[in-house]
Design an enzyme around this catalytic site. Sequence first.
Site, PDB file in Angstrom:
ATOM      1  N   GLN A 190      -6.604   2.836   6.041  1.00 28.39           N
ATOM      2  CA  GLN A 190      -6.842   2.662   4.632  1.00 28.39           C
ATOM      3  C   GLN A 190      -7.914   3.519   4.048  1.00 28.39           C
ATOM      4  O   GLN A 190      -7.910   4.008   2.856  1.00 28.39           O
ATOM      5  CB  GLN A 190      -6.475   1.454   3.880  1.00 28.39           C
ATOM      6  CG  GLN A 190      -5.195   0.781   4.100  1.00 28.39           C
ATOM      7  CD  GLN A 190      -5.037  -0.313   3.420  1.00 28.39           C
ATOM      8  OE1 GLN A 190      -5.388  -1.580   3.819  1.00 28.39           O
ATOM      9  NE2 GLN A 190      -4.519  -0.381   1.997  1.00 28.39           N
TER      10      GLN A 190
ATOM     11  N   LEU B  53      -3.453  -1.830  -1.745  1.00 30.34           N
ATOM     12  CA  LEU B  53      -4.470  -0.802  -2.380  1.00 30.34           C
ATOM     13  C   LEU B  53      -4.237   0.723  -2.187  1.00 30.34           C
ATOM     14  O   LEU B  53      -4.713   1.532  -2.732  1.00 30.34           O
ATOM     15  CB  LEU B  53      -5.771  -1.097  -1.774  1.00 30.34           C
ATOM     16  CG  LEU B  53      -6.474  -2.382  -1.954  1.00 30.34           C
ATOM     17  CD1 LEU B  53      -7.656  -2.430  -0.997  1.00 30.34           C
ATOM     18  CD2 LEU B  53      -6.887  -2.560  -3.443  1.00 30.34           C
TER      19      LEU B  53
ATOM     20  N   HIS C 265       1.008  -7.836   6.566  1.00 28.38           N
ATOM     21  CA  HIS C 265       0.674  -6.611   5.848  1.00 28.38           C
ATOM     22  C   HIS C 265      -0.239  -5.832   6.431  1.00 28.38           C
ATOM     23  O   HIS C 265       0.111  -4.533   6.647  1.00 28.38           O
ATOM     24  CB  HIS C 265       0.436  -6.989   4.449  1.00 28.38           C
ATOM     25  CG  HIS C 265       0.224  -5.981   3.596  1.00 28.38           C
ATOM     26  ND1 HIS C 265       1.180  -5.556   2.269  1.00 28.38           N
ATOM     27  CD2 HIS C 265      -0.616  -4.831   3.356  1.00 28.38           C
ATOM     28  CE1 HIS C 265       0.588  -4.510   1.677  1.00 28.38           C
ATOM     29  NE2 HIS C 265      -0.432  -4.088   2.407  1.00 28.38           N
ATOM     30  N   GLU C 266      -1.302  -6.333   7.109  1.00 23.07           N
ATOM     31  CA  GLU C 266      -2.398  -5.354   7.668  1.00 23.07           C
ATOM     32  C   GLU C 266      -2.076  -4.904   9.089  1.00 23.07           C
ATOM     33  O   GLU C 266      -2.331  -3.873   9.218  1.00 23.07           O
ATOM     34  CB  GLU C 266      -3.749  -6.074   7.426  1.00 23.07           C
ATOM     35  CG  GLU C 266      -4.157  -6.493   5.994  1.00 23.07           C
ATOM     36  CD  GLU C 266      -4.151  -5.609   5.147  1.00 23.07           C
ATOM     37  OE1 GLU C 266      -4.219  -4.529   5.523  1.00 23.07           O
ATOM     38  OE2 GLU C 266      -4.084  -6.124   3.881  1.00 23.07           O
TER      39      GLU C 266
HETATM   40 CO    CO Z   1      -1.886  -2.514   1.932  1.00 24.60          CO
END
Ligand code: CO
Length: 177
Positions: free
Chosen positions: A51, A100, A141-142
């Site tokens: 990310q 994010l 999620h990660e």
């Molecule tokens: Co995310």
Amino acid sequence: MSYRIRTWPDKILKQKMKEVDFFDDPKLQEYINVMFEKMYELEGVGLAANQIGIPYQILVLDTNTKKYDQQEGEEGVKMVLINPKIVEKEGQIESTEGCLSFPGVQITIPRAEKVKVVAKNEKGEDIEIDADDFLAIVLQHEIDHLNGIPFINHLSPVKRRMVLEKYFKTLKETARA
Ligand code: CO
């Protein structure tokens, strides 16, 4: 290397990250530090390395970040996981999540209720985590991110198309403003 936040459809978010095998290299701690910094700056609960453009299987999280209904007096957890893998899943719950890398998007998707994760810590030692509730969701999620799987992939194709149309429309409007 610039550590700006990568947003969809940046291609690094669609790729499986490389395993870390450089536990003795100070570069690893540098990556971890910058990941925590960025995560707190952006008020995220968790962050996967890709990310912010780091191409390795590293994730950081801190459930003390006030983005969910934390029970009074409940202690959050802060952790770094390297090369994490989900080895067991149990149960199913509906989870409402943001990301994010998808500013403004919030969706409800199915997740396992409990997970067992194996990983390495920053020293390269084996660790094992049994998680449920919020922590289990953050981990799923990660870890998905590190495998190149964005959370929208858990939507049906029709819903995914609707969510993305709205997302790209908002992006365009924001760019014009
Ligand atoms: Co995310």
